[in-house]
Design a protein around this motif. Sequence first.
Motif, PDB file in Angstrom:
ATOM      1  N   LYS A 162      -5.714   6.502  -0.533  1.00 45.93           N
ATOM      2  CA  LYS A 162      -5.337   5.332  -1.331  1.00 45.93           C
ATOM      3  C   LYS A 162      -5.169   5.701  -2.798  1.00 45.93           C
ATOM      4  O   LYS A 162      -4.288   5.183  -3.486  1.00 45.93           O
ATOM      5  N   LYS A 163      -6.000   6.594  -3.253  1.00 48.74           N
ATOM      6  CA  LYS A 163      -5.893   7.013  -4.646  1.00 48.74           C
ATOM      7  C   LYS A 163      -4.565   7.749  -4.877  1.00 48.74           C
ATOM      8  O   LYS A 163      -3.842   7.476  -5.828  1.00 48.74           O
ATOM      9  N   PHE A 164      -4.244   8.676  -3.957  1.00 56.68           N
ATOM     10  CA  PHE A 164      -2.982   9.408  -4.088  1.00 56.68           C
ATOM     11  C   PHE A 164      -1.782   8.468  -4.105  1.00 56.68           C
ATOM     12  O   PHE A 164      -0.813   8.693  -4.813  1.00 56.68           O
ATOM     13  N   LEU A 165      -1.859   7.442  -3.274  1.00 54.24           N
ATOM     14  CA  LEU A 165      -0.709   6.549  -3.153  1.00 54.24           C
ATOM     15  C   LEU A 165      -0.677   5.508  -4.268  1.00 54.24           C
ATOM     16  O   LEU A 165       0.226   4.676  -4.329  1.00 54.24           O
ATOM     17  N   GLY A 166      -1.686   5.550  -5.124  1.00 54.35           N
ATOM     18  CA  GLY A 166      -1.711   4.616  -6.248  1.00 54.35           C
ATOM     19  C   GLY A 166      -2.121   3.215  -5.858  1.00 54.35           C
ATOM     20  O   GLY A 166      -1.874   2.259  -6.583  1.00 54.35           O
ATOM     21  N   ILE A 167      -2.746   3.082  -4.680  1.00 53.53           N
ATOM     22  CA  ILE A 167      -3.179   1.753  -4.231  1.00 53.53           C
ATOM     23  C   ILE A 167      -4.495   1.378  -4.908  1.00 53.53           C
ATOM     24  O   ILE A 167      -4.722   0.232  -5.249  1.00 53.53           O
ATOM     25  N   LEU A 170      -1.095  -0.782   3.649  1.00 55.22           N
ATOM     26  CA  LEU A 170      -0.083   0.158   3.184  1.00 55.22           C
ATOM     27  C   LEU A 170       1.308  -0.454   3.227  1.00 55.22           C
ATOM     28  O   LEU A 170       2.105  -0.278   2.301  1.00 55.22           O
ATOM     29  N   ALA A 171       1.579  -1.162   4.336  1.00 56.07           N
ATOM     30  CA  ALA A 171       2.905  -1.754   4.504  1.00 56.07           C
ATOM     31  C   ALA A 171       3.206  -2.706   3.347  1.00 56.07           C
ATOM     32  O   ALA A 171       4.330  -2.754   2.839  1.00 56.07           O
ATOM     33  N   GLU A 172       2.178  -3.446   2.909  1.00 56.99           N
ATOM     34  CA  GLU A 172       2.377  -4.365   1.789  1.00 56.99           C
ATOM     35  C   GLU A 172       2.748  -3.627   0.510  1.00 56.99           C
ATOM     36  O   GLU A 172       3.427  -4.170  -0.363  1.00 56.99           O
ATOM     37  N   LYS A 173       2.300  -2.396   0.400  1.00 57.30           N
ATOM     38  CA  LYS A 173       2.630  -1.597  -0.789  1.00 57.30           C
ATOM     39  C   LYS A 173       3.864  -0.729  -0.574  1.00 57.30           C
ATOM     40  O   LYS A 173       4.216   0.092  -1.425  1.00 57.30           O
ATOM     41  N   ILE A 188      -7.614   7.361  10.866  1.00 57.03           N
ATOM     42  CA  ILE A 188      -6.763   6.684   9.876  1.00 57.03           C
ATOM     43  C   ILE A 188      -5.480   6.195  10.527  1.00 57.03           C
ATOM     44  O   ILE A 188      -5.023   5.085  10.279  1.00 57.03           O
ATOM     45  N   PHE A 189      -4.906   7.008  11.423  1.00 61.36           N
ATOM     46  CA  PHE A 189      -3.709   6.571  12.157  1.00 61.36           C
ATOM     47  C   PHE A 189      -3.988   5.312  12.983  1.00 61.36           C
ATOM     48  O   PHE A 189      -3.117   4.463  13.149  1.00 61.36           O
ATOM     49  N   GLY A 190      -5.205   5.206  13.508  1.00 61.73           N
ATOM     50  CA  GLY A 190      -5.534   4.082  14.392  1.00 61.73           C
ATOM     51  C   GLY A 190      -6.005   2.827  13.650  1.00 61.73           C
ATOM     52  O   GLY A 190      -6.262   1.804  14.263  1.00 61.73           O
ATOM     53  N   ASN A 191      -6.125   2.920  12.321  1.00 65.58           N
ATOM     54  CA  ASN A 191      -6.676   1.822  11.532  1.00 65.58           C
ATOM     55  C   ASN A 191      -5.599   0.779  11.187  1.00 65.58           C
ATOM     56  O   ASN A 191      -4.795   0.970  10.281  1.00 65.58           O
ATOM     57  N   LYS A 192      -5.586  -0.312  11.940  1.00 69.19           N
ATOM     58  CA  LYS A 192      -4.509  -1.313  11.804  1.00 69.19           C
ATOM     59  C   LYS A 192      -4.565  -2.033  10.451  1.00 69.19           C
ATOM     60  O   LYS A 192      -3.526  -2.346   9.871  1.00 69.19           O
ATOM     61  N   GLU A 193      -5.783  -2.312   9.969  1.00 71.55           N
ATOM     62  CA  GLU A 193      -5.911  -2.993   8.670  1.00 71.55           C
ATOM     63  C   GLU A 193      -5.324  -2.146   7.549  1.00 71.55           C
ATOM     64  O   GLU A 193      -4.611  -2.646   6.680  1.00 71.55           O
ATOM     65  N   SER A 216      16.201   9.150  10.470  1.00 70.20           N
ATOM     66  CA  SER A 216      15.691   8.211  11.486  1.00 70.20           C
ATOM     67  C   SER A 216      15.187   6.926  10.837  1.00 70.20           C
ATOM     68  O   SER A 216      15.385   5.825  11.361  1.00 70.20           O
ATOM     69  N   ALA A 217      14.532   7.073   9.686  1.00 70.19           N
ATOM     70  CA  ALA A 217      14.021   5.895   8.987  1.00 70.19           C
ATOM     71  C   ALA A 217      15.182   4.993   8.577  1.00 70.19           C
ATOM     72  O   ALA A 217      15.143   3.774   8.753  1.00 70.19           O
ATOM     73  N   LYS A 218      16.225   5.597   8.051  1.00 72.34           N
ATOM     74  CA  LYS A 218      17.391   4.828   7.628  1.00 72.34           C
ATOM     75  C   LYS A 218      18.019   4.095   8.807  1.00 72.34           C
ATOM     76  O   LYS A 218      18.312   2.908   8.753  1.00 72.34           O
ATOM     77  N   LYS A 219      18.187   4.829   9.913  1.00 70.84           N
ATOM     78  CA  LYS A 219      18.794   4.249  11.120  1.00 70.84           C
ATOM     79  C   LYS A 219      18.036   3.046  11.637  1.00 70.84           C
ATOM     80  O   LYS A 219      18.620   2.147  12.216  1.00 70.84           O
ATOM     81  N   ASN A 220      16.723   3.093  11.489  1.00 68.41           N
ATOM     82  CA  ASN A 220      15.903   2.026  12.053  1.00 68.41           C
ATOM     83  C   ASN A 220      15.477   1.013  10.987  1.00 68.41           C
ATOM     84  O   ASN A 220      14.525   0.263  11.183  1.00 68.41           O
ATOM     85  N   ASN A 221      16.208   1.042   9.867  1.00 70.68           N
ATOM     86  CA  ASN A 221      15.958   0.091   8.790  1.00 70.68           C
ATOM     87  C   ASN A 221      14.533   0.109   8.264  1.00 70.68           C
ATOM     88  O   ASN A 221      13.998  -0.922   7.882  1.00 70.68           O
ATOM     89  N   VAL A 222      13.933   1.268   8.298  1.00 70.36           N
ATOM     90  CA  VAL A 222      12.598   1.391   7.719  1.00 70.36           C
ATOM     91  C   VAL A 222      12.773   1.528   6.216  1.00 70.36           C
ATOM     92  O   VAL A 222      13.440   2.450   5.739  1.00 70.36           O
ATOM     93  N   LYS A 223      12.202   0.585   5.473  1.00 75.39           N
ATOM     94  CA  LYS A 223      12.359   0.637   4.011  1.00 75.39           C
ATOM     95  C   LYS A 223      11.156   1.306   3.353  1.00 75.39           C
ATOM     96  O   LYS A 223      11.209   1.713   2.210  1.00 75.39           O
ATOM     97  N   ASN A 224      10.063   1.365   4.098  1.00 78.87           N
ATOM     98  CA  ASN A 224       8.847   1.950   3.538  1.00 78.87           C
ATOM     99  C   ASN A 224       9.021   3.432   3.242  1.00 78.87           C
ATOM    100  O   ASN A 224       9.817   4.118   3.877  1.00 78.87           O
ATOM    101  N   GLU A 225       8.221   3.907   2.320  1.00 78.42           N
ATOM    102  CA  GLU A 225       8.131   5.339   2.119  1.00 78.42           C
ATOM    103  C   GLU A 225       7.279   5.912   3.255  1.00 78.42           C
ATOM    104  O   GLU A 225       6.267   5.330   3.628  1.00 78.42           O
ATOM    105  N   ILE A 226       7.707   7.067   3.799  1.00 78.56           N
ATOM    106  CA  ILE A 226       6.979   7.668   4.920  1.00 78.56           C
ATOM    107  C   ILE A 226       5.893   8.592   4.365  1.00 78.56           C
ATOM    108  O   ILE A 226       6.186   9.481   3.564  1.00 78.56           O
ATOM    109  N   VAL A 227       4.673   8.361   4.797  1.00 75.45           N
ATOM    110  CA  VAL A 227       3.564   9.204   4.352  1.00 75.45           C
ATOM    111  C   VAL A 227       3.104  10.058   5.532  1.00 75.45           C
ATOM    112  O   VAL A 227       2.570   9.545   6.512  1.00 75.45           O
TER     113      VAL A 227
END
Length: 501
Positions: free
Chosen positions: A494-499, A220-223, A210-215, A130-141
């Motif tokens: 954030k630590k797990f994701l290396g941010i 995350l999207a930037e990373k 966390i799901f509702g946190n837009k900031e 689904s990610a590929k189909k919708n051109n999602v380049k991000n890694e899905i967490v």
Amino acid sequence: MKLSHKEILYKSTRSSQTATASQAILKGLADDGGLFVPTEIPVLEKSIEELAKMSYQEVAYEVMHLFFTDFTEEELKTCIARAYDSKFDTEEIAPLVKADGTYYLELFHGATIAFKDMALSILPHLMTVSAKKNNVKNEIVILTATSGDTGKAAMAGFADVPGTKIIVFYPKGGVSPVQEKQMVTQKGENTFVVGIYGNFDQAQSGVKEIFGNKELAQELAEKGFQFSSANSINIGRLIPQVVYYIYAYVKMVEKNEIKNGEKINVVVPTGNFGNILAAFYAKNMGLPVAKLICASNENKVLYDFFSTGTYDKNREFMITNSPSMDILISSNLERLIYRIAGNSDKKNKELMEALVSDGKYSITEEMKKELADFYGNYATEAETASLIKSLYEKTGYVLDTHTAVAARVYQKYKEQTGDKTPAVIASTASPFKFTRSVMNAIDTNCNDMDDFALVDKLADISNRKVPRAIDEIRNAPVRHNTVCQAEEMESVIKKFLGITK
Ligand SMILES: *Cc1c(COP(=O)(O)O)cnc(C)c1O
């Protein structure tokens, strides 16, 4: 791309928002908080005779391609092949076992020996396509809060799936020792498990925040990351569950237990209402199903709903020996409510808002009439234990506590109605997953034995091999030892994701 079938879209139960199958799988929930429902339930194209010649994987394709109409044949077949492989300890995937005149559909032959594996082994593959189909380049967490079963099944499904990471939060001290051991020994470079000092509700609320946190989403999207959810309201979990009801029916015809076209009853031990809703969808696809029997434990909010037309979660939360059914808000019921409200997102939204503000809602008499397919009842802890013991003594077949709730409710149904329609009971967990409760029901003398001694004793008396899922954790090294306060969940992620460091 070959799309030979009518396209099915997915509409929110709370607004007119629609999505394609792949978008709905990626999103999980609609933006308005509603659940996605297919705009139409497709009718089975293949006859029972044709399905009878098919493997589980082939039946899965016959069902899923009718619902996931923006997937190509190749994409879907690849997902199915990757999901239903040697992770299952039997080629049948979902074997049907007869005991005491009733069929048990064993849905526990996957990686974590509970029925969540049936859908969570395919969801990761549906999601990456689904990610590929919708051109999602991000890694899905994938973020998941678990009270025990879902977290492990989701990790087993997502472990080492390219393009994904999974982070599971569980209440430290709030899950069974076997469940905790299963989680903290999880393999896979992309899996993370965290204990929370707190209960399941705190873990769940933390994840929702966390799901509702837009900031945070922006950061995350930037990373190169984006969150998604693997919980049971995702249509990528619901539709794969339709498959095994059809498969079970076909097998019953094949074994000459029923005639082709003859109706069966289906009995389902219910918590979040996902599994039984899948059976209802199978019926709507044309499968000859008479009654859908909804079994609850002492958290009998659904039984009360079916008998009174009022859904009321204002009650004491009971802790039972069938913990995966200890639920007061059955999320997937919303899909049924939407439907019996005449597919009205407006009416459904009103009721769901009442559930939030008052903890309850009542349906109209007209809506209640639409529930004629369903029968609800419940089993007490004592009834459940005595059923495990009596069925074992009569047949040698050992049920887990959840399945035993269903079997006891089915007895009540037969006593009340005299209905002799052949029945299939969804068997949702291996007895080995709840060894202590099961052994206590059968033999009260084993109270002071340790967990793995009990496992061996259960294998002995039930004449079953100890499942791989249990053997694996006997001596498995602990790989995850992070424990944190609920407030620290975001920084742990954030630590797990290396941010951050
Ligand atoms: C999740 C679960 C259930 C309840 O299924 P729902 O789809 O939530 O109704 C029943 N039994 C077991 C063992 C489970 O893990």
